[in-house]
Design a protein around this motif. Sequence first.
Motif, mmCIF file in Angstrom:
data_model
loop_
_atom_site.group_PDB
_atom_site.id
_atom_site.type_symbol
_atom_site.label_atom_id
_atom_site.label_comp_id
_atom_site.label_asym_id
_atom_site.label_seq_id
_atom_site.Cartn_x
_atom_site.Cartn_y
_atom_site.Cartn_z
ATOM 1 N N ASN A 145 0.790 -1.236 0.000
ATOM 2 C CA ASN A 145 0.000 0.000 0.000
ATOM 3 C C ASN A 145 0.819 1.283 0.000
ATOM 4 O O ASN A 145 0.462 2.262 -0.656
ATOM 5 N N ASP A 146 1.923 1.299 0.745
ATOM 6 C CA ASP A 146 2.706 2.527 0.838
ATOM 7 C C ASP A 146 3.229 2.984 -0.520
ATOM 8 O O ASP A 146 3.371 4.183 -0.772
ATOM 9 N N HIS A 149 1.767 5.594 -2.972
ATOM 10 C CA HIS A 149 1.727 6.900 -2.338
ATOM 11 C C HIS A 149 3.132 7.505 -2.225
ATOM 12 O O HIS A 149 3.291 8.729 -2.265
ATOM 13 N N VAL A 168 -6.974 11.786 3.967
ATOM 14 C CA VAL A 168 -7.113 10.345 3.727
ATOM 15 C C VAL A 168 -8.218 9.758 4.602
ATOM 16 O O VAL A 168 -8.604 10.342 5.612
ATOM 17 N N ALA A 173 -5.510 1.317 5.063
ATOM 18 C CA ALA A 173 -4.941 1.766 3.793
ATOM 19 C C ALA A 173 -4.739 3.276 3.783
ATOM 20 O O ALA A 173 -3.788 3.781 3.172
ATOM 21 N N GLY A 174 -5.632 4.009 4.438
ATOM 22 C CA GLY A 174 -5.471 5.450 4.537
ATOM 23 C C GLY A 174 -4.233 5.817 5.339
ATOM 24 O O GLY A 174 -3.465 6.711 4.958
ATOM 25 N N ASP A 176 -1.620 3.868 5.774
ATOM 26 C CA ASP A 176 -0.471 3.466 4.962
ATOM 27 C C ASP A 176 -0.177 4.513 3.889
ATOM 28 O O ASP A 176 0.983 4.778 3.563
ATOM 29 N N SER A 177 -1.230 5.091 3.308
ATOM 30 C CA SER A 177 -1.029 6.069 2.237
ATOM 31 C C SER A 177 -0.307 7.313 2.757
ATOM 32 O O SER A 177 0.625 7.819 2.124
ATOM 33 N N PHE A 181 3.440 8.515 1.636
ATOM 34 C CA PHE A 181 3.705 9.855 1.089
ATOM 35 C C PHE A 181 4.871 10.514 1.817
ATOM 36 O O PHE A 181 5.732 11.170 1.212
ATOM 37 N N PHE A 220 -5.916 10.225 -0.835
ATOM 38 C CA PHE A 220 -6.256 8.862 -1.262
ATOM 39 C C PHE A 220 -7.722 8.678 -0.922
ATOM 40 O O PHE A 220 -8.088 8.616 0.244
ATOM 41 N N SER A 246 -2.737 12.337 -6.022
ATOM 42 C CA SER A 246 -3.509 11.280 -5.365
ATOM 43 C C SER A 246 -3.170 9.907 -5.897
ATOM 44 O O SER A 246 -2.504 9.760 -6.925
ATOM 45 N N ALA A 247 -3.641 8.922 -5.200
ATOM 46 C CA ALA A 247 -3.633 7.551 -5.707
ATOM 47 C C ALA A 247 -5.033 6.997 -5.521
ATOM 48 O O ALA A 247 -5.652 7.193 -4.468
#
Length: 391
Positions: A145-146, A149, A168, A173-174, A176-177, A181, A220, A246-247
Amino acid sequence: MTQLFKLVGLAILLGIPANHAVAQEKIKIGVIVTLSGPAAVLGQQARDGLALAVKDLGGKMLGRDVEVVVVDDELKPDAAVTKVRGLLERDKVDFVVGPIFSNILQAIHKPLVDSKTFLISPNAGPSSFAGANCSPFFYVTSYQNDQVHEVLGKVAQDRGYKRVYVLVPNYQAGKDSAAGFKIDYKGEIVEESYIPLGALDFQVELSKIASLKPDAVFTFMPGGMGVSLVKQYKQAGLADRIPFLSAFTVDESTLPAQQDAAVGMFGGANWAPNLDNPQNKKFVASYEAAYNSVPGTYAFQAYDAAMLIDSAVKAVKGDLTNKEAVAAALKKADFTSLRGGFKFNTNGYPIQDFYLTKVAKRPDGKFQTEIVEKVFENYGDRYARDCVPAN
């Protein structure tokens, strides 16, 4: 089962290998993805991408018919666990492909791994299973996941953005994003907003962004969340003033609803529809012809998941009872990925290239992401060093 025993017994009498006698048994693949609610489009892309792969294989793997059993996890962890039990106990699947969301993966990972059933994620890739908790029964055809981002963090750093607003969802997952980043981005985070998963109203956050005037926004927001955010961002007059990085917020699953509001917005990805190789060109054309929509990463990663399974079935000559051999075959990843270069790291997550993408409107009026530049090459995730592969 009685017929199966008779078939195997007859094979032994005739001197035919038993595994050949059961060659006509179906290979069963369970698919568990989100198919209801605002995020349904993500699950639909994964479901359809895998279905297209099975079709391209002629509906067979090593001469055996393939049966795909699709269930909706409803984006509810408890429901997902119940559905997985059904796939294992009722449907007796050989492999499970899914899910889309990391909170669902965290719920279903243990029952599947404990049952020694191979789980292949075509999207979710949380850090929690990439390090010390890696498993020979878990593989990811997407990314950790990282990583996607990290693409945006490096781009923000390289472009000299001094102040960034991070927005996020409040789930794994948020988190991790945001962590991804910040690996390469060394500037100031002016605000870090975590909002409930599924929220569709961003007026409070957009007001903060307008007031703080950051050099860029990193976000994200998957599925319906991304549709709402992009439209509201455009309506607030921010799109022309503050770069939007964004992703999964602007991708092929959301663009049909976002349309012109998303044009020019940047994303991070391991693939895009215009990636220039023969297998990808064929896939994109076939997908559009079959489903009348542009495929996104969810679709291509599920397609690769099916091809990964096919490669393992061939490598073990159809004998799925030898779990160690199947695991070794999956780890080898002896198939041609739609993304081009691809191999598994020690933790079952990919080593691959990552790109900065940008939303464009095609001459035919459809929208897609297109590659701007390669940001990382042959990139493995940072958690793999903590994974000790099973012998």
